[in-house]
Design an enzyme around this catalytic site. Structure first.
Site, PDB file in Angstrom:
ATOM      1  N   THR A  84      37.781  29.697  42.121  1.00  0.00           N
ATOM      2  CA  THR A  84      36.747  30.319  42.836  1.00  0.00           C
ATOM      3  C   THR A  84      36.477  31.692  42.243  1.00  0.00           C
ATOM      4  O   THR A  84      35.418  32.066  42.110  1.00  0.00           O
ATOM      5  CB  THR A  84      37.154  30.141  44.230  1.00  0.00           C
ATOM      6  OG1 THR A  84      37.106  28.941  44.818  1.00  0.00           O
ATOM      7  CG2 THR A  84      36.032  30.974  45.163  1.00  0.00           C
ATOM      8  N   TYR A 103      26.248  39.828  48.711  1.00  0.00           N
ATOM      9  CA  TYR A 103      27.487  39.176  48.298  1.00  0.00           C
ATOM     10  C   TYR A 103      27.290  37.492  48.582  1.00  0.00           C
ATOM     11  O   TYR A 103      27.958  36.779  47.940  1.00  0.00           O
ATOM     12  CB  TYR A 103      28.395  39.394  49.467  1.00  0.00           C
ATOM     13  CG  TYR A 103      29.014  41.020  48.969  1.00  0.00           C
ATOM     14  CD1 TYR A 103      30.025  41.345  48.214  1.00  0.00           C
ATOM     15  CD2 TYR A 103      28.415  42.097  49.783  1.00  0.00           C
ATOM     16  CE1 TYR A 103      30.507  42.438  47.879  1.00  0.00           C
ATOM     17  CE2 TYR A 103      29.080  43.455  49.601  1.00  0.00           C
ATOM     18  CZ  TYR A 103      29.981  43.501  48.438  1.00  0.00           C
ATOM     19  OH  TYR A 103      30.400  44.769  48.186  1.00  0.00           O
ATOM     20  N   ARG A 118      32.578  36.940  52.434  1.00  0.00           N
ATOM     21  CA  ARG A 118      33.957  37.507  52.140  1.00  0.00           C
ATOM     22  C   ARG A 118      34.636  37.520  50.764  1.00  0.00           C
ATOM     23  O   ARG A 118      35.208  38.309  50.198  1.00  0.00           O
ATOM     24  CB  ARG A 118      34.692  37.128  53.195  1.00  0.00           C
ATOM     25  CG  ARG A 118      35.899  37.939  53.513  1.00  0.00           C
ATOM     26  CD  ARG A 118      36.830  37.427  54.634  1.00  0.00           C
ATOM     27  NE  ARG A 118      35.876  37.681  56.013  1.00  0.00           N
ATOM     28  CZ  ARG A 118      36.425  38.064  56.789  1.00  0.00           C
ATOM     29  NH1 ARG A 118      37.510  38.303  57.065  1.00  0.00           N
ATOM     30  NH2 ARG A 118      35.503  38.491  58.168  1.00  0.00           N
ATOM     31  N   ASN A 127      38.111  42.832  41.144  1.00  0.00           N
ATOM     32  CA  ASN A 127      37.771  42.738  39.522  1.00  0.00           C
ATOM     33  C   ASN A 127      38.510  43.892  38.953  1.00  0.00           C
ATOM     34  O   ASN A 127      38.704  45.145  39.262  1.00  0.00           O
ATOM     35  CB  ASN A 127      36.319  43.258  39.743  1.00  0.00           C
ATOM     36  CG  ASN A 127      35.418  43.435  38.399  1.00  0.00           C
ATOM     37  OD1 ASN A 127      35.937  42.844  37.249  1.00  0.00           O
ATOM     38  ND2 ASN A 127      34.498  44.087  38.367  1.00  0.00           N
ATOM     39  N   CYS A 135      30.763  44.478  39.436  1.00  0.00           N
ATOM     40  CA  CYS A 135      30.615  44.408  40.705  1.00  0.00           C
ATOM     41  C   CYS A 135      29.605  45.323  41.683  1.00  0.00           C
ATOM     42  O   CYS A 135      29.392  45.255  42.395  1.00  0.00           O
ATOM     43  CB  CYS A 135      32.097  44.556  41.076  1.00  0.00           C
ATOM     44  SG  CYS A 135      33.001  45.633  40.605  1.00  0.00           S
ATOM     45  N   HIS A 136      29.346  46.306  40.755  1.00  0.00           N
ATOM     46  CA  HIS A 136      28.495  47.611  41.274  1.00  0.00           C
ATOM     47  C   HIS A 136      27.050  47.345  41.571  1.00  0.00           C
ATOM     48  O   HIS A 136      26.773  47.805  42.324  1.00  0.00           O
ATOM     49  CB  HIS A 136      28.699  48.746  40.311  1.00  0.00           C
ATOM     50  CG  HIS A 136      27.779  48.585  38.922  1.00  0.00           C
ATOM     51  ND1 HIS A 136      28.518  47.761  38.100  1.00  0.00           N
ATOM     52  CD2 HIS A 136      26.811  48.696  38.667  1.00  0.00           C
ATOM     53  CE1 HIS A 136      27.541  48.017  36.781  1.00  0.00           C
ATOM     54  NE2 HIS A 136      26.537  48.178  37.219  1.00  0.00           N
ATOM     55  N   SER A 141      24.213  42.967  52.411  1.00  0.00           N
ATOM     56  CA  SER A 141      23.007  42.561  52.971  1.00  0.00           C
ATOM     57  C   SER A 141      22.457  43.273  54.085  1.00  0.00           C
ATOM     58  O   SER A 141      21.337  43.370  54.577  1.00  0.00           O
ATOM     59  CB  SER A 141      22.844  40.654  53.433  1.00  0.00           C
ATOM     60  OG  SER A 141      23.817  40.726  54.331  1.00  0.00           O
ATOM     61  N   GLU A 162      21.048  52.181  35.578  1.00  0.00           N
ATOM     62  CA  GLU A 162      20.598  50.887  35.066  1.00  0.00           C
ATOM     63  C   GLU A 162      19.110  50.857  35.762  1.00  0.00           C
ATOM     64  O   GLU A 162      18.392  50.007  34.852  1.00  0.00           O
ATOM     65  CB  GLU A 162      21.211  49.785  35.711  1.00  0.00           C
ATOM     66  CG  GLU A 162      22.529  49.674  35.099  1.00  0.00           C
ATOM     67  CD  GLU A 162      23.575  48.606  35.742  1.00  0.00           C
ATOM     68  OE1 GLU A 162      24.943  48.385  34.915  1.00  0.00           O
ATOM     69  OE2 GLU A 162      23.248  48.129  36.692  1.00  0.00           O
TER      70      GLU A 162
END
Length: 170
Positions: A84, A103, A118, A127, A135-136, A141, A162
């Protein structure tokens, strides 16, 4: 042997740890040992050696900082995790620079729609290869930036870079 190198960035040094041309860790720290101790015991048993140049990973970071926002995508990475977690990390690599996801959306992109946000948050927290596994680019939400292992100011800088909001001062 795990080879380590520091690459200067506008938000501090980025430690790169590589094994046979594949990144096994990367993070915003001046001390590669901080990343090394997060590796599996099997990788730690190989030892750590500071290197002068890691070639493609170092060049990819420089290109990324100079505006080639896709440069990090071509670098091979490997990190441990459950199936996962590996799916979530692979989905993270598909989130394009200049965009963000929640997420929950990350879980859906990983083909894990029933996985709670989660689990996606845990995959981000665990990570080992930031910003190559970006992951940045994951935001809560509910708004705001959420957390980031290397601090929210680093996350904010990466997202601004970015989105074209920051010129590299190098």
């Amino acid at each position: 042997m795990i080879a380590a190198q520091l690459v200067p960035t506008p938000v501090g040094p980025l430690a790169l740890l590589s094994r046979e041309g594949t990144l096994v860790a990367a993070g915003f720290t001046a001390e590669p040992k901080e990343m090394f101790v997060r590796l599996t015991p099997a990788l730690q048993a190989e030892g750590l050696e500071v290197a002068d140049g890691l070639g493609s990973a170092m060049e990819a970071v420089r290109a990324y900082l100079d505006g080639d926002l896709d440069a990090l995508d071509a670098i091979p990475v490997s990190q441990p995790g459950t199936p996962t977690r590996k799916r979530l990390h692979a989905a993270l690599r598909e989130v394009k620079a200049g965009t963000t996801v929640s997420y929950g959306e990350l879980a859906v992109r990983a083909g894990l729609p029933k996985t709670a946000a989660r689990a996606a948050g845990s995959a981000c927290a665990q990570n080992l290869i930031a910003p190559f596994v970006p992951c940045h680019r994951v935001l809560p939400s509910s708004g705001g930036y959420g957390g980031y292992y290397y601090g929210v100011p680093v996350k904010e800088w990466l997202l601004a870079h970015e989105s074209g909001g920051i010129a590299n001062p190098r």
